[in-house]
Design an enzyme around this catalytic site. Structure first.
Site, mmCIF file in Angstrom:
data_model
loop_
_atom_site.group_PDB
_atom_site.id
_atom_site.type_symbol
_atom_site.label_atom_id
_atom_site.label_comp_id
_atom_site.label_asym_id
_atom_site.label_seq_id
_atom_site.Cartn_x
_atom_site.Cartn_y
_atom_site.Cartn_z
ATOM 1 N N HIS A 70 0.831 -1.209 0.000
ATOM 2 C CA HIS A 70 0.000 0.000 0.000
ATOM 3 C C HIS A 70 0.865 1.260 0.000
ATOM 4 O O HIS A 70 2.016 1.259 0.436
ATOM 5 C CB HIS A 70 -0.926 0.010 1.218
ATOM 6 C CG HIS A 70 -0.193 0.072 2.515
ATOM 7 N ND1 HIS A 70 0.311 1.248 3.033
ATOM 8 C CD2 HIS A 70 0.150 -0.893 3.390
ATOM 9 C CE1 HIS A 70 0.921 1.005 4.164
ATOM 10 N NE2 HIS A 70 0.847 -0.300 4.418
ATOM 11 N N GLU A 91 -2.447 -6.849 7.571
ATOM 12 C CA GLU A 91 -1.081 -6.728 8.063
ATOM 13 C C GLU A 91 -0.889 -7.558 9.330
ATOM 14 O O GLU A 91 -1.845 -7.874 10.040
ATOM 15 C CB GLU A 91 -0.750 -5.253 8.334
ATOM 16 C CG GLU A 91 0.647 -4.981 8.878
ATOM 17 C CD GLU A 91 1.787 -5.418 7.976
ATOM 18 O OE1 GLU A 91 1.883 -6.622 7.672
ATOM 19 O OE2 GLU A 91 2.622 -4.565 7.604
#
Length: 197
Positions: free
Chosen positions: A11, A92
């Site tokens: 990201h 994550e």
């Protein structure tokens, strides 16, 4: 086992990235730099995929920073920004009680645990609910990799990228925690090896 090509994008930048804060599973948005990095990743993918972008599968972690990155890169590819799959197992790594802190703050507030993590970056699990080690993360993401049926563009996180590199035999558990996982770039994993584009 021959695996299809994987185009992995971390990201784009968030304010917490810029401040050096552990985001983990906190849902932080992209900043202006991150939005630009999403478009850059799309332009890099266009060059790599060479007109075949519409044939690839697209999957992202469900966190806002990965979804916005995916939407930005798909727009840059001329594809419907919202036409992609979400995969919760690509979230994550969980840093538990350390999420939102910088390493400097952690070392000051929790020096014994910080030192234990320094001794075993791959196997150490931080304190607090939802915390994981990288070894645990590999087990979470491996089934996602095993299910890929063709060329796939994946938007995920730095920790997930490290786990994928180990799961695919492209890095060792000792190496992976120290690798730089770049924002705005594409990590190509295919039969030729792995490389940043």
């Amino acid at each position: 086992m021959t695996r299809p090509p994987l185009y992995l994008v971390r990201h784009g930048e968030t304010h917490w990235n810029a401040e050096g804060r552990l985001q983990g599973q906190q849902d932080t948005p992209l900043n202006a730099t991150g939005v630009a990095q999403a478009g850059e990743a799309g332009r890099r993918l266009a060059a790599i995929l060479n007109g075949e972008a519409a044939r690839a599968a697209y999957v992202a972690s469900p966190l806002t920073r990965t979804r916005r990155t995916m939407e930005g890169l798909r727009a840059a590819l001329g594809l419907d920004p919202g036409a992609y799959a979400l995969e919760p197992r690509l979230r994550e790594i969980g840093f538990g009680a350390w999420e939102g802190m910088t390493w400097r703050e952690i070392r000051r507030a929790d020096p014994a645990r910080a030192a234990a993590r320094d001794r075993d970056r791959w196997g150490y699990c931080p304190p607090g609910a939802g915390a994981e080690s990288y070894a645990m993360l590999v087990e979470r993401v491996r089934p996602v990799l095993d299910a890929l049926g063709g060329p796939t563009v994946m938007v995920a996180h730095g920790g997930v990228a490290r786990a994928i590199l180990v799961a695919l035999g492209r890095a060792t558990p000792a190496e992976a925690p120290h690798l730089e996982i770049r924002q705005g770039r594409v990590l190509v994993l295919d039969a030729a090896g792995h490389r940043w584009v």
